[in-house]
Scaffold this motif. Structure first.
Motif, PDB file in Angstrom:
ATOM      1  N   PRO A  46       0.822  -1.214   0.000  1.00 34.76           N
ATOM      2  CA  PRO A  46       0.000   0.000   0.000  1.00 34.76           C
ATOM      3  C   PRO A  46       0.857   1.266   0.000  1.00 34.76           C
ATOM      4  O   PRO A  46       1.866   1.353   0.704  1.00 34.76           O
ATOM      5  N   GLY A  47       0.456   2.226  -0.833  1.00 31.42           N
ATOM      6  CA  GLY A  47       1.164   3.500  -0.913  1.00 31.42           C
ATOM      7  C   GLY A  47       2.391   3.479  -1.805  1.00 31.42           C
ATOM      8  O   GLY A  47       3.030   4.516  -2.009  1.00 31.42           O
ATOM      9  N   ARG A  49       4.518   2.577  -5.518  1.00 27.26           N
ATOM     10  CA  ARG A  49       4.323   2.596  -6.968  1.00 27.26           C
ATOM     11  C   ARG A  49       5.581   2.051  -7.629  1.00 27.26           C
ATOM     12  O   ARG A  49       6.699   2.344  -7.211  1.00 27.26           O
ATOM     13  N   GLY A  69      -5.442  -0.712  -7.722  1.00 34.03           N
ATOM     14  CA  GLY A  69      -4.346   0.193  -8.014  1.00 34.03           C
ATOM     15  C   GLY A  69      -4.664   1.089  -9.190  1.00 34.03           C
ATOM     16  O   GLY A  69      -5.657   0.899  -9.896  1.00 34.03           O
ATOM     17  N   LEU A  70      -3.811   2.065  -9.385  1.00 37.77           N
ATOM     18  CA  LEU A  70      -3.897   2.971 -10.517  1.00 37.77           C
ATOM     19  C   LEU A  70      -2.834   2.549 -11.523  1.00 37.77           C
ATOM     20  O   LEU A  70      -1.639   2.578 -11.215  1.00 37.77           O
ATOM     21  N   ARG A  80      -8.061   2.753 -12.879  1.00 37.77           N
ATOM     22  CA  ARG A  80      -8.059   1.898 -11.693  1.00 37.77           C
ATOM     23  C   ARG A  80      -8.318   0.460 -12.130  1.00 37.77           C
ATOM     24  O   ARG A  80      -9.143   0.203 -13.007  1.00 37.77           O
ATOM     25  N   GLU A  98       0.443   1.777  -9.324  1.00 35.50           N
ATOM     26  CA  GLU A  98       0.490   2.303  -7.959  1.00 35.50           C
ATOM     27  C   GLU A  98      -0.581   1.633  -7.127  1.00 35.50           C
ATOM     28  O   GLU A  98      -1.736   1.530  -7.555  1.00 35.50           O
ATOM     29  N   ASN A  99      -0.200   1.179  -5.951  1.00 35.39           N
ATOM     30  CA  ASN A  99      -1.167   0.612  -5.018  1.00 35.39           C
ATOM     31  C   ASN A  99      -1.734   1.757  -4.191  1.00 35.39           C
ATOM     32  O   ASN A  99      -1.074   2.251  -3.284  1.00 35.39           O
ATOM     33  N   ASP A 100      -2.949   2.180  -4.528  1.00 31.52           N
ATOM     34  CA  ASP A 100      -3.587   3.251  -3.765  1.00 31.52           C
ATOM     35  C   ASP A 100      -4.668   2.697  -2.845  1.00 31.52           C
ATOM     36  O   ASP A 100      -5.516   3.435  -2.344  1.00 31.52           O
ATOM     37  N   ASP A 102      -5.650  -0.210   0.520  1.00 32.38           N
ATOM     38  CA  ASP A 102      -5.192  -0.398   1.905  1.00 32.38           C
ATOM     39  C   ASP A 102      -4.683  -1.805   2.198  1.00 32.38           C
ATOM     40  O   ASP A 102      -4.432  -2.153   3.341  1.00 32.38           O
TER      41      ASP A 102
END
Length: 126
Positions: A46-47, A49, A69-70, A80, A98-100, A102
């Motif tokens: 998480p968080g 990229r 993710g994005l 997404r 990117e893991n956006d 949780d």
């Protein structure tokens, strides 16, 4: 050398490694005797990229298993993605994810022909 008989391969979790691209990799299948294909499990925390990169001469597919993710792939608008999505990435296309969410973003990276370190090109602007 080629494979000439059935085989079951069971990767060990302890073989997972961190790739400087920004994700953890567990090679499910990547063998010189089967040059047509490789399959790796990728895990992005998480968080985090992955770095902007491309694979020279290798088509890649992401099959999203867990998380969201994005995704950015050259030629597509950022989008997404989540479980069940399959992303086709042409050889040479710039890409990153990117893991956006949780929880860990986990996907299969399926490459044809098989991935080797020489095909990876980091193009992240510094």
């Amino acid at each position: 050398m080629t494979l000439e008989r059935p085989l079951i391969h069971s990767p060990a979790e302890s073989d997972e490694y961190f790739m400087e691209e920004g994700c953890f990799i567990l090679e499910g299948w990547n063998r010189p005797e089967d040059p047509a294909l490789s399959i790796a499990r990728a895990r992005v925390e998480p968080g985090e990229r992955t770095r902007l990169h491309r694979l020279d001469g290798v088509v890649e597919r992401y099959l999203i298993l867990v998380g969201v993710g994005l995704l950015e792939v050259e030629g597509l608008e950022p989008r997404r993605v989540g479980p069940g999505d399959l992303v086709y990435i042409p050889a040479g296309a710039a890409q990153r994810i990117e893991n956006d969410g949780d929880c860990d973003l986990i996907f299969l990276a399926i490459c044809t022909p098989r991935f080797t370190p020489e095909v990876y090109q980091d193009i992240e602007p510094d």
